[in-house]
Design a protein around this motif. Structure first.
Motif, PDB file in Angstrom:
ATOM      1  N   ILE A 113       0.865  -1.193   0.000  1.00 56.56           N
ATOM      2  CA  ILE A 113       0.000   0.000   0.000  1.00 56.56           C
ATOM      3  C   ILE A 113       0.892   1.230   0.000  1.00 56.56           C
ATOM      4  N   TYR A 114       0.669   2.095  -0.962  1.00 54.34           N
ATOM      5  CA  TYR A 114       1.495   3.289  -1.104  1.00 54.34           C
ATOM      6  C   TYR A 114       0.648   4.547  -0.874  1.00 54.34           C
ATOM      7  N   ILE A 115       1.228   5.462  -0.117  1.00 52.16           N
ATOM      8  CA  ILE A 115       0.529   6.715   0.206  1.00 52.16           C
ATOM      9  C   ILE A 115       1.440   7.877  -0.172  1.00 52.16           C
ATOM     10  N   SER A 116       0.889   8.878  -0.835  1.00 47.63           N
ATOM     11  CA  SER A 116       1.632  10.129  -1.037  1.00 47.63           C
ATOM     12  C   SER A 116       0.762  11.280  -0.564  1.00 47.63           C
ATOM     13  N   TRP A 117       1.410  12.341  -0.147  1.00 47.95           N
ATOM     14  CA  TRP A 117       0.669  13.518   0.281  1.00 47.95           C
ATOM     15  C   TRP A 117       1.597  14.738   0.255  1.00 47.95           C
ATOM     16  N   THR A 118       1.014  15.900   0.460  1.00 50.68           N
ATOM     17  CA  THR A 118       1.804  17.124   0.538  1.00 50.68           C
ATOM     18  C   THR A 118       1.826  17.598   1.984  1.00 50.68           C
ATOM     19  N   MET A 119       3.051  17.739   2.502  1.00 49.93           N
ATOM     20  CA  MET A 119       3.202  18.282   3.861  1.00 49.93           C
ATOM     21  C   MET A 119       3.329  19.794   3.748  1.00 49.93           C
ATOM     22  N   LYS A 120       2.411  20.491   4.405  1.00 47.34           N
ATOM     23  CA  LYS A 120       2.459  21.963   4.355  1.00 47.34           C
ATOM     24  C   LYS A 120       3.603  22.463   5.226  1.00 47.34           C
ATOM     25  N   LEU A 121       4.330  23.430   4.723  1.00 48.99           N
ATOM     26  CA  LEU A 121       5.379  24.071   5.521  1.00 48.99           C
ATOM     27  C   LEU A 121       4.829  25.385   6.077  1.00 48.99           C
ATOM     28  N   ASP A 122       5.622  26.029   6.929  1.00 54.04           N
ATOM     29  CA  ASP A 122       5.083  27.201   7.620  1.00 54.04           C
ATOM     30  C   ASP A 122       4.801  28.382   6.693  1.00 54.04           C
ATOM     31  N   LYS A 123       5.637  28.537   5.675  1.00 51.37           N
ATOM     32  CA  LYS A 123       5.440  29.664   4.767  1.00 51.37           C
ATOM     33  C   LYS A 123       4.283  29.361   3.811  1.00 51.37           C
ATOM     34  N   ARG A 124       3.516  30.397   3.491  1.00 53.95           N
ATOM     35  CA  ARG A 124       2.338  30.226   2.640  1.00 53.95           C
ATOM     36  C   ARG A 124       2.712  29.597   1.283  1.00 53.95           C
ATOM     37  N   PHE A 125       1.876  28.718   0.782  1.00 51.69           N
ATOM     38  CA  PHE A 125       2.027  28.053  -0.522  1.00 51.69           C
ATOM     39  C   PHE A 125       3.313  27.222  -0.649  1.00 51.69           C
ATOM     40  N   THR A 126       3.807  26.708   0.454  1.00 51.13           N
ATOM     41  CA  THR A 126       5.002  25.874   0.372  1.00 51.13           C
ATOM     42  C   THR A 126       4.677  24.467   0.882  1.00 51.13           C
ATOM     43  N   GLY A 127       5.458  23.502   0.430  1.00 54.57           N
ATOM     44  CA  GLY A 127       5.222  22.139   0.895  1.00 54.57           C
ATOM     45  C   GLY A 127       6.253  21.170   0.364  1.00 54.57           C
ATOM     46  N   HIS A 128       6.262  19.977   0.951  1.00 55.98           N
ATOM     47  CA  HIS A 128       7.111  18.894   0.479  1.00 55.98           C
ATOM     48  C   HIS A 128       6.226  17.705   0.113  1.00 55.98           C
ATOM     49  N   ILE A 129       6.699  16.934  -0.868  1.00 57.58           N
ATOM     50  CA  ILE A 129       5.964  15.736  -1.289  1.00 57.58           C
ATOM     51  C   ILE A 129       6.434  14.567  -0.421  1.00 57.58           C
ATOM     52  N   ARG A 130       5.500  13.920   0.222  1.00 56.86           N
ATOM     53  CA  ARG A 130       5.823  12.870   1.193  1.00 56.86           C
ATOM     54  C   ARG A 130       5.304  11.508   0.706  1.00 56.86           C
ATOM     55  N   PHE A 131       5.961  10.472   1.217  1.00 57.07           N
ATOM     56  CA  PHE A 131       5.609   9.111   0.789  1.00 57.07           C
ATOM     57  C   PHE A 131       5.801   8.134   1.946  1.00 57.07           C
ATOM     58  N   SER A 132       4.888   7.193   2.048  1.00 57.76           N
ATOM     59  CA  SER A 132       5.022   6.113   3.031  1.00 57.76           C
ATOM     60  C   SER A 132       4.379   4.856   2.441  1.00 57.76           C
ATOM     61  N   LYS A 133       4.774   3.700   2.959  1.00 59.12           N
ATOM     62  CA  LYS A 133       4.204   2.461   2.420  1.00 59.12           C
ATOM     63  C   LYS A 133       3.968   1.444   3.536  1.00 59.12           C
ATOM     64  N   SER A 134       3.094   0.529   3.216  1.00 59.45           N
ATOM     65  CA  SER A 134       2.853  -0.592   4.130  1.00 59.45           C
ATOM     66  C   SER A 134       3.082  -1.879   3.359  1.00 59.45           C
ATOM     67  N   THR A 135       3.876  -2.758   3.950  1.00 59.31           N
ATOM     68  CA  THR A 135       4.118  -4.053   3.304  1.00 59.31           C
ATOM     69  C   THR A 135       3.503  -5.188   4.129  1.00 59.31           C
ATOM     70  N   ASP A 136       2.710  -4.812   5.150  1.00 59.93           N
ATOM     71  CA  ASP A 136       2.093  -5.846   5.996  1.00 59.93           C
ATOM     72  C   ASP A 136       0.572  -5.690   6.012  1.00 59.93           C
ATOM     73  N   ASN A 137       0.038  -5.429   4.803  1.00 62.56           N
ATOM     74  CA  ASN A 137      -1.415  -5.376   4.650  1.00 62.56           C
ATOM     75  C   ASN A 137      -2.058  -4.246   5.460  1.00 62.56           C
TER      76      ASN A 137
END
Lengths: 408, 146
Positions: A113-137
Motif C-alpha cells: 500500500i502506497y501513500i503520497s501527500w503534501t506536507m504543508k510548511l510554515d510559509k504560505r504556498f510551500t510544501g514537500h511531497i511525502r511518501f510512506s508504504k505498508s508491506t504488511d497489509n
C-alpha cells in the motif's frame, strides 16, 4: 467621590469595555466545523477528504486525515463498514487535505500500500511531497520520506501517485524550484513546473527528480494513468502564452524519459488566477486515452471529454458534459473494457448533485446523464474507482456515512 | 497611592488598545447569501469587491499590491474570502500578514458557498481572484479579471 476612586472607576470601565469588545468580536469570528464533528473528534466520516482505491482482491482501501495525522483503513463490504484505522505518520505534520489537495493511495499487484501527500510548511504556498508504504497489509507504515530532492521552502505540492503492473511507483507534482531560480536571477517565471520521480525498489527510494514541463498552472490537481507499456501518462493544467490556462499531457519514452508535452485542450481560458480545477485521465485496454477537464472561457466553458486513439498525438473533438448553468464541475473518468464512465457534480436548488454518463463503445457514443446521488451538505470531490468487476463512484460527504455508489 | 492609580489608568489604556486592536484584527464577518445585496445597498460611493482565497497565490500578489492603496482609498475595497468560515484562522492570518486586517473583511459561510457564488454570478465557478467594480449608482459595471 475621591479623585483616586474616579481614576480607579475609569480604569476598571476601560478594562471591562475592552474585554467585552474582544468577546463580542470573538463570537463573530468563531470557526464552524462539520456538523456532528464540532469537537474535531477522531472519526473517519469527519475528514474533509477521503480518497479510496481497490486492491486486486476487491478490498477497498481509504486514506484520510485527522488533525496532523494520516490514517488508512479498509472495507471488505464495499464501504459499508471499515476496519480500525492504522496511523501512517507517527510524528505530527501539517497535511494538505482539502478539495484539489488530498492524500493519495494506491495498492500494487503484490499488495503493498502506497501513500503520497503534501506536507504543508510554515510559509504560505510551500510544501514537500511525502511518501510512506505498508508491506504488511496496512497494519504498519514506513517512516515517511520526502520525495522532492529540492528542499527549499517553496512549493512542491499537488502530488499525483501511480503504481504500474511491474510495481514501479511514479509520483508527479507541481514544483517552484525553477521559479525560485528565476527570481534569484531577476527573471520572471509564470506558474510552476511539472516534476516527477520514480521508485523501482518498491518505494524504498526514489529517483532524482526530473522536470516534465515548465509553466504549469500552480493550484490544480494532476492526474496519472498507465499506457500499454506500463509507462505513465500525466495530465495537468498548463499556462500557455499570456495566462491561457489549458491542459497538457506528457507521455514517457521510458521510466526516466518524459516526452515533450502535448496540448490537450484548446479552450483559451485566460485567467491570472487559480481555477482550483484539474483534469482527469484514464487509459483503456486498447490504449485509448480518455480525458475530462474543466474550463471557464467566454466561448468554451464547462466540462469537456475527449479521447485519443493514437496515444495523444491527436484528440477527438471535445464534447461538453453536464449542465454549465448548474455548475457542472470536478469530473472524473474511468474505463472498464470498452465501457467508459464519467461522473461530475452539479449544484441546483440548494443540493449538490452527482451525475454519471456511460459509453459502451470506448467513448464514441454516450448515454444520457443520470442523477445518481444528491446531498444538501457540502461534499468532497467525487472520484471513480474499480474493483475490476464493477465501477463505483466514491463520494465522501463530511459528517455523513461514506458513499460508494455502484454504477450500472 | 495617586501614582498607583495613575499607572493603573495608563495600563488600562494600553490594555484597552491592545485587546480592542487584536479583536479588530479578527473581525471578519461571515458572508451569507443575502450579504451581497446588503453590502451593495450600504455603499454610497464607487467600490471594488474582491474575492480571494488563502489557496490562491495570484490573489495574495494582487492583495499585496492593493494593500497600500486601500489605506489611501478608505472604503473603496471590500475583501471577501471564498474559503469558508471553517478556514477562519487561515483567512485571519493571511489578512494580518498583508496588513489588511482593518479593511472590510468577509469570509463565505462554508455551508452556503455554492449558493453564494450562484447569487453573485451564475458564470462564476469560484476561481480566484475575482473582482467586481461598482459605480456610484451601485451598478456592477465590470468584472476585473487580470
Amino acid at each position: 467621590m475621591s479623585h483616586s476612586f474616579k481614576i480607579f472607576t475609569i480604569a476598571a470601565s476601560l478594562l471591562l469595555a475592552a474585554t467585552s469588545f474582544a468577546a463580542q468580536h470573538k463570537t463573530k469570528s468563531s470557526t464552524k466545523l462539520v456538523p456532528g464533528c464540532e469537537k474535531a473528534q477522531f472519526k473517519q466520516h469527519c475528514a474533509k477528504t477521503m480518497t479510496s482505491t481497490f486492491d486486486k482482491t476487491g478490498r477497498l482501501w481509504s486514506v484520510w486525515t485527522n488533525g496532523q495525522y494520516l490514517y488508512v483503513n479498509h472495507s471488505n463490504d464495499k464501504g459499508l463498514t471499515f476496519s480500525k484505522p492504522a496511523r501512517v505518520n507517527n510524528t505530527a505534520e501539517k497535511i494538505s487535505s482539502r478539495n484539489e489537495h488530498r492524500p493519495k493511495i494506491k495498492v500494487s499487484q503484490n499488495g503493498n500500500i502506497y501513500i503520497s501527500w503534501t506536507m504543508k510548511l510554515d510559509k504560505r504556498f510551500t510544501g514537500h511531497i511525502r511518501f510512506s508504504k505498508s508491506t504488511d497489509n496496512g497494519k504498519t507504515f514506513s517512516l515517511p520520506i520526502t520525495v522532492n530532492d529540492n528542499l527549499e521552502i517553496i512549493s512542491h505540492r499537488f502530488d499525483s501517485l501511480g503504481v504500474n503492473e511491474s510495481g514501479d511507483i511514479f509520483i508527479s507534482w507541481l514544483d517552484k524550484r525553477d521559479k525560485s531560480q528565476a527570481i534569484k536571477a531577476g527573471k520572471k517565471y509564470n506558474g510552476a513546473a511539472a516534476y516527477y520521480a520514480v521508485s523501482t525498489d518498491s518505494g524504498n527510494s526514489f529517483s532524482k527528480n526530473k522536470k516534465i514541463a515548465d509553466n504549469s498552472c500552480e493550484c490544480c490537481r494532476m492526474s496519472m494513468a498507465f499506457d500499454q507499456k506500463q509507462l505513465p501518462v500525466i495530465a495537468w493544467r498548463h499556462i500557455y502564452n499570456d495566462n491561457i490556462r489549458d491542459h497538457s499531457i506528457a507521455r514517457f519514452k521510458d521510466s526516466t524519459t518524459p516526452l515533450k508535452p502535448i496540448r490537450l485542450s484548446h479552450d483559451n481560458w485566460k485567467i491570472n488566477g487559480c481555477p482550483h480545477h484539474g483534469p482527469s485521465i484514464n487509459i483503456d485496454e486498447n490504449n485509448t486515452y480518455h480525458t475530462v477537464w474543466f474550463n471557464n472561457a467566454t466561448i468554451k466553458h464547462g466540462i469537456f471529454y475527449a479521447n485519443s486513439n493514437n496515444q495523444g498525438e491527436s484528440f477527438s473533438k471535445p464534447i461538453q458534459i453536464g449542465n454549465y448553468e448548474h455548475k457542472a464541475s470536478h469530473a472524473d473518468v474511468i474505463s472498464s473494457g470498452k465501457t467508459v464512465y464519467i461522473i461530475w457534480q452539479e449544484y441546483l436548488k440548494s443540493h449538490h448533485q452527482l451525475y454519471m454518463m456511460k459509453s459502451e463503445n470506448s467513448g464514441i457514443d454516450w448515454g444520457s446523464p443520470k442523477l445518481i446521488s444528491l446531498s444538501k451538505e457540502k461534499t468532497d470531490h467525487p472520484f471513480l474507482v474499480t474493483d475490476h468487476n464493477s465501477v463505483y463512484a466514491s463520494w465522501h460527504i463530511p459528517g455523513k456515512k461514506y458513499n460508494l455508489i455502484p454504477l450500472k | 497611592m495617586k501614582y498607583i492609580f495613575s499607572d493603573l489608568l495608563k495600563l488600562s489604556f494600553v490594555l484597552f488598545w491592545t485587546i480592542s486592536h487584536s479583536a479588530q484584527a479578527s473581525d471578519i464577518k461571515i458572508f451569507n447569501v443575502t450579504d451581497y445585496k446588503n453590502i451593495i445597498g450600504q455603499q454610497n460611493n464607487e467600490f471594488i469587491m474582491l474575492f480571494w482565497s488563502v489557496e490562491c497565490s495570484p490573489c495574495i500578489n494582487e492583495m499585496r499590491s492593493i494593500s497600500t492603496l486601500s489605506k489611501k482609498q478608505r472604503n473603496k475595497f471590500i475583501f471577501i474570502s471564498t474559503d469558508g468560515d471553517e478556514f477562519m484562522h487561515e483567512v485571519s492570518n493571511t489578512l494580518n500578514s498583508l496588513d489588511l486586517e482593518k479593511e472590510k473583511n468577509w469570509v463565505f459561510s462554508s455551508a452556503a458557498t455554492e449558493e453564494i457564488i450562484n447569487t453573485i454570478d451564475s458564470s462564476w465557478y469560484g476561481e480566484t481572484p475575482r473582482s467586481y467594480y461598482f459605480d456610484r449608482e451601485k451598478n456592477r459595471t465590470r468584472m476585473i479579471n487580470r
